[in-house]
Motif scaffolding. Structure first.
Motif, mmCIF file in Angstrom:
data_model
loop_
_atom_site.group_PDB
_atom_site.id
_atom_site.type_symbol
_atom_site.label_atom_id
_atom_site.label_comp_id
_atom_site.label_asym_id
_atom_site.label_seq_id
_atom_site.Cartn_x
_atom_site.Cartn_y
_atom_site.Cartn_z
ATOM 1 N N PRO A 7 0.701 -11.224 -35.754
ATOM 2 C CA PRO A 7 2.020 -11.853 -35.636
ATOM 3 C C PRO A 7 2.082 -13.130 -34.822
ATOM 4 O O PRO A 7 3.110 -13.798 -34.797
ATOM 5 N N GLN B 213 -1.988 -4.418 -40.138
ATOM 6 C CA GLN B 213 -0.724 -5.130 -39.999
ATOM 7 C C GLN B 213 -0.977 -6.638 -39.932
ATOM 8 O O GLN B 213 -2.046 -7.073 -39.513
ATOM 9 N N ASP C 18 5.930 -4.841 -31.443
ATOM 10 C CA ASP C 18 6.155 -4.571 -32.865
ATOM 11 C C ASP C 18 4.905 -3.979 -33.516
ATOM 12 O O ASP C 18 4.995 -3.091 -34.371
ATOM 13 N N VAL C 19 3.721 -4.489 -33.121
ATOM 14 C CA VAL C 19 2.479 -3.948 -33.671
ATOM 15 C C VAL C 19 2.286 -2.506 -33.220
ATOM 16 O O VAL C 19 1.908 -1.635 -34.020
ATOM 17 N N ALA D 69 5.902 2.752 -28.496
ATOM 18 C CA ALA D 69 6.559 1.451 -28.592
ATOM 19 C C ALA D 69 7.726 1.346 -27.616
ATOM 20 O O ALA D 69 7.947 0.302 -27.003
ATOM 21 N N ARG E 159 8.003 -1.397 -24.710
ATOM 22 C CA ARG E 159 9.120 -2.343 -24.611
ATOM 23 C C ARG E 159 9.849 -2.217 -23.276
ATOM 24 O O ARG E 159 10.315 -3.220 -22.722
ATOM 25 N N ALA F 9 6.814 -9.145 -27.179
ATOM 26 C CA ALA F 9 7.674 -8.646 -28.255
ATOM 27 C C ALA F 9 6.860 -8.397 -29.520
ATOM 28 O O ALA F 9 7.026 -7.367 -30.196
ATOM 29 N N LYS F 10 5.966 -9.312 -29.841
ATOM 30 C CA LYS F 10 5.166 -9.166 -31.056
ATOM 31 C C LYS F 10 4.154 -8.036 -30.923
ATOM 32 O O LYS F 10 3.929 -7.277 -31.879
ATOM 33 N N THR F 11 3.541 -7.912 -29.748
ATOM 34 C CA THR F 11 2.615 -6.801 -29.545
ATOM 35 C C THR F 11 3.359 -5.468 -29.600
ATOM 36 O O THR F 11 2.854 -4.490 -30.158
ATOM 37 N N GLU G 214 4.614 -0.413 -32.547
ATOM 38 C CA GLU G 214 5.566 0.385 -33.320
ATOM 39 C C GLU G 214 5.074 0.618 -34.746
ATOM 40 O O GLU G 214 5.376 1.646 -35.359
ATOM 41 N N GLY G 215 4.297 -0.326 -35.277
ATOM 42 C CA GLY G 215 3.830 -0.218 -36.652
ATOM 43 C C GLY G 215 2.647 0.717 -36.862
ATOM 44 O O GLY G 215 2.233 0.932 -38.003
#
Length: 197
Positions: free
Chosen positions: A133, A130, A16-17, A74, A78, A12-14, A19-20
């Protein structure tokens, strides 16, 4: 932390990265010397699909090194992450899992998976400015798996992994984990972009 919880959180955290990442950052260097940001995103998403297929006893069609993301990396990440987590929940941690043509013990494949995505999540976060996380608990657990999985013979010139980077006594678990994977914990790639400092 249970195995599925660890995997789910790291992925999940990767995600998000991923996506960023901004489009103007795709050509930036990363701590993983062979990849710029775009190539690293392709690598991350492609290999996640390999692991997802293997945990569901399917063969991945093609070669992960040739994978190229579409317009929503992303979203692709996911989707594959959800499938991979579901596969571990359904099939458990016994037996063998097929990855790239061969089979390995399920626990070894699981360790490879969390090592891969925490390390490259860190690479991508650092490259694009970033926040990293991952928690200390996640890093400690993944580091323990890395120490048990990666023997010294796979390190050095011409090998898949760089030598371990020394860290100061009292270094964080995240720093110790990426140093074990051959990264300089405090390093930042050059040309990180105007919004990445």
């Amino acid at each position: 932390m249970g195995n599925v919880d660890l995997l789910s959180s790291v992925l999940a955290k990767t995600g998000d990265v991923v996506e960023g990442v901004r489009t103007d950052q795709l050509g930036l260097p990363t701590p993983c010397d062979t990849y710029d940001v775009e190539a690293l995103v392709n690598h991350i998403v492609g290999w996640l699909q390999v692991f997802e297929a293997g945990r569901h006893d399917r063969s991945y069609e093609g070669d992960a090194k040739d994978y190229r993301c579409g317009a929503d990396p992303a979203g692709e990440f996911r989707s594959a992450a959800a499938g991979l987590v579901a596969g571990w929940e359904e099939h458990g941690f016994d037996g063998q899992v097929g990855v790239t043509g061969g089979k390995m013990p399920a626990e070894q494949v699981f360790s490879m998976t969390v090592i891969e995505f925490l390390t490259h999540g860190w690479d991508l976060a650092v490259a694009t400015g970033q926040p990293v996380p991952f928690t200390e608990q996640e890093a400690e657990e993944v580091l323990a798996r890395a120490e048990a999985t990666l023997p010294p013979k796979f390190r050095g010139e011409g090998m898949p992994f760089a030598p371990i980077v020394p860290v100061a006594e009292g270094a964080s678990a995240v720093d110790r984990m990426v140093a074990f994977m051959g990264r300089e914990p405090g390093a930042r790639p050059e040309s990180s972009g105007p919004e990445s400092s």
